[in-house]
Design an enzyme around this catalytic site. Structure first.
Site: not given
Ligand SMILES: Cc1cc2nc3c(=O)[nH]c(=O)nc-3n(C[C@H](O)[C@H](O)[C@H](O)COP(=O)(O)O)c2cc1C
Length: 389
Positions: A88, A117, A138, A140, A262, A284, A289, A317, A341
């Site tokens: 997501p 998401s 997904q 919260y 997650k 994860s 982030r 992930d 990404r």
């Molecule tokens: C731009 C962006 C927005 C994201 N938004 C969400 C989100 O809304 N909900 C969530 O559970 N994870 C979010 N994530 C985390 C991703 O689900 C995932 O854990 C992460 O991108 C995996 O790493 P990777 O980008 O190296 O593949 C976000 C990640 C990115 C890069």
């Protein structure tokens, strides 16, 4: 003997996820790139997610016919052509005007699915109408029961087989490049953003014309009013630092389908989630982030997989950019992987077909890796296929 033919190098599509990343950087304005690409604080965890894969080598066995190699996977009720889904990610409409509609259609065309998401630009109903194949949803673990009921009921009616509850966002991670670019929900446009958009006219024309950059799921509408509403919901309900396991248990009880948690990096937490009814765990760190200094997901994976000992599905992930990465994760105990990404790079560059192509690149790479290792089925992968160091 045929004549030698000369050809100029093709200016075609990228042929790797790294190639898609380079192309996406060119297509997207700085603000959007900062949103997609960066990690928290000093991006230590973001870098660790990648470097962890290099610490494992793959065992190569030769002359073991691996014809008819199998890459298909099943996560719960979901059948996939490859053991990879799309993680997501919020507001895909900022990356491409068709946002999650394109992400979902591209994933389905490649035999995969997305996890939609809560903060998507397009609602769960719109995604289900565009791609009625059972994408996941997904959420919260919010305390607002009314809001949760509303969202879960919509997921149910949209035939989402699996709910993913993200638990690693008690507060927002400190993503400084995003903050420096002035990223906010709703985005506040400064003269710098306008100039940036003008330098990316194709992106600006489509995205601004269609105005689907805000969180369509929360408010079921688009436009500036939706953005303001979404920001309010987010402030008040999303990042509540006081959430605990009772909040997860409540959401679990509200949802009749399969449910994954997650954002797990600790075996005790994985155990707790399963004891409260989770059918699966997603190892994860939110793509680096959230907590900078948290372990790389690949390093956290074996301890969690060992503890759960097949009592729940284990997905991972973070930093997956090659078929070899997927294979290494499967060897270390994952049932499958998600990419965040890389799907956004594909979306930025080619919309639906870009997302499909990113997944098909991974599929080819997984297949080629199996052939070169001398392994014919992803189900046979295990730690005996890895060499540390
Ligand atoms: C731009 C962006 C927005 C994201 N938004 C969400 C989100 O809304 N909900 C969530 O559970 N994870 C979010 N994530 C985390 C991703 O689900 C995932 O854990 C992460 O991108 C995996 O790493 P990777 O980008 O190296 O593949 C976000 C990640 C990115 C890069």
């Amino acid at each position: 003997m045929g004549a030698i033919r000369f050809a100029l190098p093709k200016q075609g599509r990228p042929i790797s996820i790294a190639g898609y990343r380079t192309a996406a950087r060119r297509v997207l304005p700085d603000l959007v790139w900062a949103y997609v690409e960066n990690g928290a604080d000093d991006s230590v965890t973001l870098a660790a997610n990648r470097s962890a894969f290099a610490r494992w080598s793959l065992r190569q066995r030769v002359l073991r016919s691996s014809a008819g190699r199998k890459t298909a996977a099943r996560f719960g009720d979901t059948e996939l052509a490859i053991p990879v889904m799309i993680a997501p990610t919020g507001i895909n409409g900022l990356v491409h005007w068709r946002g999650e509609l394109a992400t979902a259609c591209g994933a389905a065309a490649a035999g995969s699915r997305i996890v939609l998401s809560t903060a998507a630009s397009y609602s769960v109903e719109e995604v289900a109408a565009a791609s009625p194949v059972g994408h996941w949803l997904q959420v919260y673990p919010w305390r607002d029961r009314e809001l949760m009921d509303w969202l879960l009921e919509r997921g149910r009616r949209s035939d989402c087989p699996t709910l993913v509850v993200t638990v690693d966002t008690p507060v927002f991670g400190n993503r400084e490049p995003e903050r420096l670019q002035g990223m906010s929900i709703p985005p506040v446009l400064t003269p710098r953003h306008v100039l940036d958009a003008a330098l990316h006219p194709r992106w600006a024309y489509k995205v601004l014309r269609h105005q689907r950059v805000f969180t369509g799921n929360l408010v079921g509408m688009s436009g500036v009013r939706a953005g303001a509403l979404a920001a309010k919901v987010r402030r008040e309900r999303m990042m509540a630092g006081e959430l605990d396991w009772d909040d997860f248990a409540r959401v679990r009880a509200q949802w009749q389908g399969l449910c994954y948690v997650k954002g797990i990096l600790d075996a005790d937490d994985a155990e707790r989630a399963v004891s409260l009814g989770a059918d699966g765990i997603i190892v994860s760190n939110h793509g680096g982030r959230q907590l900078d200094g948290a372990p790389a997901t690949l390093d956290a994976l074996p301890g969690i997989a060992d503890r759960l000992a097949h009592r729940a599905t284990v997905l991972i992930d973070g930093g997956i950019r090659r078929g070899t990465d997927v294979v290494k994760a499967l060897c270390l105990g994952a049932d499958g992987c998600l990419i965040g990404r890389p799907a956004l790079y594909g979306l930025a560059v080619g919309g639906e077909s870009g997302v499909e192509h990113v997944l098909s690149i991974l599929r080819e790479e997984i297949d080629r890796t199996l052939a070169l290792m001398g392994c014919s089925d992803i189900a046979d992968l295990g730690r005996d296929w890895l060499i540390p160091g």
